[in-house]
Design a protein around this motif. Structure first.
Motif, mmCIF file in Angstrom:
data_model
loop_
_atom_site.group_PDB
_atom_site.id
_atom_site.type_symbol
_atom_site.label_atom_id
_atom_site.label_comp_id
_atom_site.label_asym_id
_atom_site.label_seq_id
_atom_site.Cartn_x
_atom_site.Cartn_y
_atom_site.Cartn_z
ATOM 1 N N LEU A 68 45.660 47.060 30.627
ATOM 2 C CA LEU A 68 44.217 47.274 30.795
ATOM 3 C C LEU A 68 43.398 46.194 30.092
ATOM 4 O O LEU A 68 42.423 45.680 30.647
ATOM 5 C CB LEU A 68 43.825 48.662 30.281
ATOM 6 N N ILE A 71 43.663 43.011 32.098
ATOM 7 C CA ILE A 71 42.815 43.065 33.294
ATOM 8 C C ILE A 71 41.369 42.771 32.925
ATOM 9 O O ILE A 71 40.709 41.948 33.567
ATOM 10 C CB ILE A 71 42.934 44.439 33.991
ATOM 11 N N THR A 97 41.768 51.135 37.726
ATOM 12 C CA THR A 97 43.123 50.594 37.713
ATOM 13 C C THR A 97 44.106 51.621 38.245
ATOM 14 O O THR A 97 44.012 52.807 37.919
ATOM 15 C CB THR A 97 43.529 50.208 36.273
ATOM 16 N N ARG A 126 38.380 42.149 42.485
ATOM 17 C CA ARG A 126 39.569 42.999 42.578
ATOM 18 C C ARG A 126 40.788 42.121 42.416
ATOM 19 O O ARG A 126 40.709 40.897 42.532
ATOM 20 C CB ARG A 126 39.624 43.757 43.893
ATOM 21 N N PHE A 139 43.642 46.624 40.638
ATOM 22 C CA PHE A 139 42.404 46.922 39.921
ATOM 23 C C PHE A 139 41.187 46.443 40.698
ATOM 24 O O PHE A 139 41.287 45.586 41.581
ATOM 25 C CB PHE A 139 42.409 46.299 38.516
#
Length: 150
Positions: A68, A71, A97, A126, A139
């Motif tokens: 996470l 990302i 996600t 994305r 994501f």
């Protein structure tokens, strides 16, 4: 003029890639370790990290929190690579996600990011988190660009 917030230069260990690091190594992004990036021929940004033991969970896979964080950082690195923002001046508005598979430690982990749309203040992006042909996560996120200084 203030000092650069991010350092990016050609990475001698990875031809065709540039480094991506905070100039202040005591900030959060540094927990992800070395990161490199490039613009792929298809116009997508590719950001790479190198997961190590510190990024693992008790199953010895990449921890979901690491994924996470990677990302989130990748949304900004990609947006900068696309030439749309200055580093450190925008905020994440949302991030969705879907975890699809386990990430392996000690193998490069890539975020492949595409721009869906840009408006006056927003970027809609994305992408996928991949290791080779293996998909770890998908994501989508929205970034608010900075306002103009008064």
């Amino acid at each position: 003029m203030s000092a650069a917030r991010f350092l990016s230069e050609p990475d001698p260990e990875n031809p065709g890639w540039h480094t991506w690091a905070l100039s202040d190594s005591t900030r959060f992004n540094s927990v992800l370790g070395k990161m490199i990036l490039r613009l792929d021929p298809d116009g997508q940004a590719r950001i790479r990290m190198f997961p190590a033991h510190i990024h693992s969970n008790l199953s010895n896979n990449v921890h979901g929190g690491t994924t996470l964080a990677f990302i989130d950082v990748s949304l900004f690195a990609a947006s900068r690579l696309f030439g749309l923002i200055d580093p450190g001046t925008s905020v994440t508005l949302d991030l969705s996600t879907h975890f699809i598979g386990a990430g392996k430690v000690d193998e490069p982990l890539d975020a492949v990011v595409e721009l869906l749309r840009e408006t006056g203040r927003l970027l809609f992006l994305r992408g996928l988190i991949v290791q080779g042909d293996h998909t770890v996560a998908s994501f989508a996120g929205t970034i608010r660009k900075p306002g103009k200084a008064a």
